[in-house]
Design a protein around this motif. Structure first.
Motif, PDB file in Angstrom:
ATOM      1  N   PRO A 244      28.178  17.024  77.791  1.00 42.65           N
ATOM      2  CA  PRO A 244      27.547  15.766  77.386  1.00 42.65           C
ATOM      3  C   PRO A 244      26.614  15.241  78.486  1.00 42.65           C
ATOM      4  N   PRO A 245      25.685  14.360  78.133  1.00 44.71           N
ATOM      5  CA  PRO A 245      24.847  13.727  79.160  1.00 44.71           C
ATOM      6  C   PRO A 245      25.713  13.009  80.202  1.00 44.71           C
ATOM      7  N   PHE A 246      25.270  13.032  81.451  1.00 46.57           N
ATOM      8  CA  PHE A 246      26.025  12.330  82.482  1.00 46.57           C
ATOM      9  C   PHE A 246      25.065  11.691  83.469  1.00 46.57           C
ATOM     10  N   ASP A 247      25.593  10.748  84.238  1.00 46.47           N
ATOM     11  CA  ASP A 247      24.805   9.980  85.196  1.00 46.47           C
ATOM     12  C   ASP A 247      24.499  10.848  86.417  1.00 46.47           C
ATOM     13  N   LEU A 248      23.231  11.090  86.686  1.00 50.90           N
ATOM     14  CA  LEU A 248      22.846  11.928  87.814  1.00 50.90           C
ATOM     15  C   LEU A 248      23.283  11.340  89.152  1.00 50.90           C
ATOM     16  N   GLN A 249      23.565  10.060  89.184  1.00 51.24           N
ATOM     17  CA  GLN A 249      24.043   9.451  90.413  1.00 51.24           C
ATOM     18  C   GLN A 249      25.373  10.052  90.852  1.00 51.24           C
ATOM     19  N   VAL A 250      26.097  10.646  89.915  1.00 47.49           N
ATOM     20  CA  VAL A 250      27.363  11.323  90.240  1.00 47.49           C
ATOM     21  C   VAL A 250      27.120  12.429  91.271  1.00 47.49           C
ATOM     22  N   LEU A 251      25.986  13.098  91.188  1.00 44.45           N
ATOM     23  CA  LEU A 251      25.699  14.190  92.120  1.00 44.45           C
ATOM     24  C   LEU A 251      25.574  13.673  93.544  1.00 44.45           C
ATOM     25  N   ASN A 252      24.996  12.513  93.691  1.00 39.86           N
ATOM     26  CA  ASN A 252      24.902  11.881  95.010  1.00 39.86           C
ATOM     27  C   ASN A 252      26.296  11.515  95.518  1.00 39.86           C
ATOM     28  N   GLN A 253      27.079  10.887  94.672  1.00 39.01           N
ATOM     29  CA  GLN A 253      28.399  10.406  95.058  1.00 39.01           C
ATOM     30  C   GLN A 253      29.332  11.539  95.479  1.00 39.01           C
ATOM     31  N   LYS A 254      29.153  12.701  94.889  1.00 41.52           N
ATOM     32  CA  LYS A 254      30.051  13.819  95.168  1.00 41.52           C
ATOM     33  C   LYS A 254      29.536  14.741  96.272  1.00 41.52           C
ATOM     34  N   GLY A 255      28.398  14.388  96.892  1.00 44.00           N
ATOM     35  CA  GLY A 255      27.953  15.176  98.029  1.00 44.00           C
ATOM     36  C   GLY A 255      26.574  15.781  97.909  1.00 44.00           C
ATOM     37  N   SER A 256      25.648  15.075  97.245  1.00 42.71           N
ATOM     38  CA  SER A 256      24.281  15.595  97.060  1.00 42.71           C
ATOM     39  C   SER A 256      24.317  16.998  96.452  1.00 42.71           C
ATOM     40  N   LEU A 257      25.040  17.096  95.339  1.00 43.65           N
ATOM     41  CA  LEU A 257      25.240  18.387  94.683  1.00 43.65           C
ATOM     42  C   LEU A 257      23.990  18.824  93.922  1.00 43.65           C
ATOM     43  N   TYR A 258      23.933  20.130  93.682  1.00 46.57           N
ATOM     44  CA  TYR A 258      22.904  20.721  92.829  1.00 46.57           C
ATOM     45  C   TYR A 258      23.547  21.160  91.507  1.00 46.57           C
ATOM     46  N   VAL A 259      22.815  20.971  90.416  1.00 48.22           N
ATOM     47  CA  VAL A 259      23.222  21.487  89.110  1.00 48.22           C
ATOM     48  C   VAL A 259      22.039  22.232  88.519  1.00 48.22           C
ATOM     49  N   THR A 260      22.281  23.426  88.014  1.00 46.49           N
ATOM     50  CA  THR A 260      21.221  24.195  87.368  1.00 46.49           C
ATOM     51  C   THR A 260      21.740  24.805  86.072  1.00 46.49           C
ATOM     52  N   ARG A 261      20.844  24.917  85.112  1.00 45.70           N
ATOM     53  CA  ARG A 261      21.174  25.557  83.831  1.00 45.70           C
ATOM     54  C   ARG A 261      20.202  26.723  83.635  1.00 45.70           C
ATOM     55  N   PRO A 262      20.496  27.884  84.265  1.00 43.93           N
ATOM     56  CA  PRO A 262      19.553  29.003  84.218  1.00 43.93           C
ATOM     57  C   PRO A 262      19.598  29.733  82.880  1.00 43.93           C
ATOM     58  N   THR A 263      18.535  30.440  82.596  1.00 43.10           N
ATOM     59  CA  THR A 263      18.498  31.307  81.430  1.00 43.10           C
ATOM     60  C   THR A 263      17.857  32.630  81.824  1.00 43.10           C
ATOM     61  N   LEU A 264      18.316  33.701  81.243  1.00 46.32           N
ATOM     62  CA  LEU A 264      17.933  35.044  81.672  1.00 46.32           C
ATOM     63  C   LEU A 264      16.427  35.269  81.620  1.00 46.32           C
ATOM     64  N   GLY A 265      15.779  34.749  80.590  1.00 45.66           N
ATOM     65  CA  GLY A 265      14.352  35.007  80.434  1.00 45.66           C
ATOM     66  C   GLY A 265      13.522  34.583  81.633  1.00 45.66           C
ATOM     67  N   HIS A 266      13.964  33.540  82.323  1.00 49.06           N
ATOM     68  CA  HIS A 266      13.213  33.060  83.483  1.00 49.06           C
ATOM     69  C   HIS A 266      13.452  33.907  84.737  1.00 49.06           C
TER      70      HIS A 266
END
Length: 326
Positions: A244-266
């Motif tokens: 589900p959609p989530f607040d990107l501020q969570v990434l800051n709060q948890k340690g300046s995390l990275y999230v990626t959604r890769p796909t093979l074609g790229h």
């Protein structure tokens, strides 16, 4: 020829075993006699409409077989070449398929065509996940969800080869044995243990450099809690449903995390990159250190059974559809 097609989106009942003309190669195409087609979650997403495709649609994005004919402008392959393909678009759950020649990769001598069909999509996916999305290195610790699935077993082997410590999650002791055989240093049976708490125990609270999450909705939030500062969440599937959609501020709060959604074609956007990854993966299978587990094979007409088994998440390794060819 026969093909597995959908004329509307929906449940397993929309899969049809249609009779179609054998295709003729258009410009830049080769017609391949399909000997084995891989069964993947993307086939289910196409069938249900989660990923929209024009209808009617022949399913299947991964297969191996033999080139039957080529268009006059094709020089990359010739008739009788043994080839494997990830098309990026559905169309290979059939006895024959017309495929752009630049998507075809010739098989090395000694590689069984069914092993090629079983390893190609998920092997190249595991390759880019471990080499490019988050380039694993000695000293890293990674978490691989669904570690006994088709992708998980390959990713465990490649991650271990890269020098990482590998933690896998599975649903049963039988699957745990397979994950350990594939190189997982620690295996968590998530039906018996909370994977978040157990991972924290295993790592002594230090955490992970990367989570490879092919499950999605039911695992994503807890996975974020396991990452070290500036760690990476690699969302590479959604077998339990989309996150589900989530607040990107969570990434800051948890340690300046990275999230990626890769796909093979790229990650195989050019033919050079496709060949480089394919050469590695297929070569590793021929060498014998990358082991491919084919869980089950089904006649092409039984595609519904194959998708039902894949959706149940009770399988281990790869599922294949085998055309009858008359």
């Amino acid at each position: 020829m026969r093909a597995i097609r959908i004329h509307q989106h929906g449940g397993l009942d929309v899969l049809q075993y249609d009779d179609l003309p054998i295709p003729i190669p258009g410009p830049g195409q080769a017609v391949v006699r399909i000997d084995a087609a891989g069964v993947n979650f993307i086939d289910i997403y196409h069938r249900t409409g989660l990923y929209k495709v024009p209808l009617p649609c022949t399913l299947g994005v991964e297969a191996a077989g033999t080139v039957e004919s080529v268009a006059s402008d094709v020089t990359l392959v010739r008739p009788r070449d043994r080839v494997v393909v990830y098309t990026g678009q559905p169309g290979v759950c059939a006895e024959y398929a017309a495929i752009p020649a630049d998507k075809l990769v010739k098989l090395p001598d000694g590689l069984d065509v069914r092993l090629a069909a079983a390893v190609f999509l998920q092997g190249i996916t595991a390759h880019y996940l471990a080499f490019s999305t988050y380039p694993l290195k000695p000293g890293d610790t990674c978490l691989v969800h669904a570690a006994a699935g088709g992708l998980g077993l390959l990713l465990c082997q490649i991650a271990k080869r890269r020098g990482a410590r590998v933690i896998g999650t599975v649903s049963s002791e039988a699957k745990a044995r397979l994950a350990r055989e594939a190189g997982a240093d620690d295996v968590i049976i998530y039906t018996e243990q909370d994977f978040e708490a157990e991972t924290k125990r295993i790592t002594g609270g230090v955490g992970l450099q990367v989570v490879y999450d092919s499950v999605g909705r039911t695992t994503f939030d807890k996975g974020l809690n396991l990452l070290v500062r500036r760690g990476m969440m690699v969302l590479c599937g959604q077998s339990s449903g989309p996150v589900p959609p989530f607040d990107l501020q969570v990434l800051n709060q948890k340690g300046s995390l990275y999230v990626t959604r890769p796909t093979l074609g790229h990650y195989i956007a050019t033919r050079d990159e496709l060949l480089a990854r394919a050469t590695d993966v297929l070569g590793w299978v021929v060498e014998g250190w990358l082991r491919v587990r084919i869980d089950r094979e089904y006649p092409l007409r039984d595609a519904a059974d194959a998708q039902r088994d894949l959706e149940s998440r009770k399988t281990t390794g790869k599922l294949l559809l085998i055309p009858a060819h008359g």
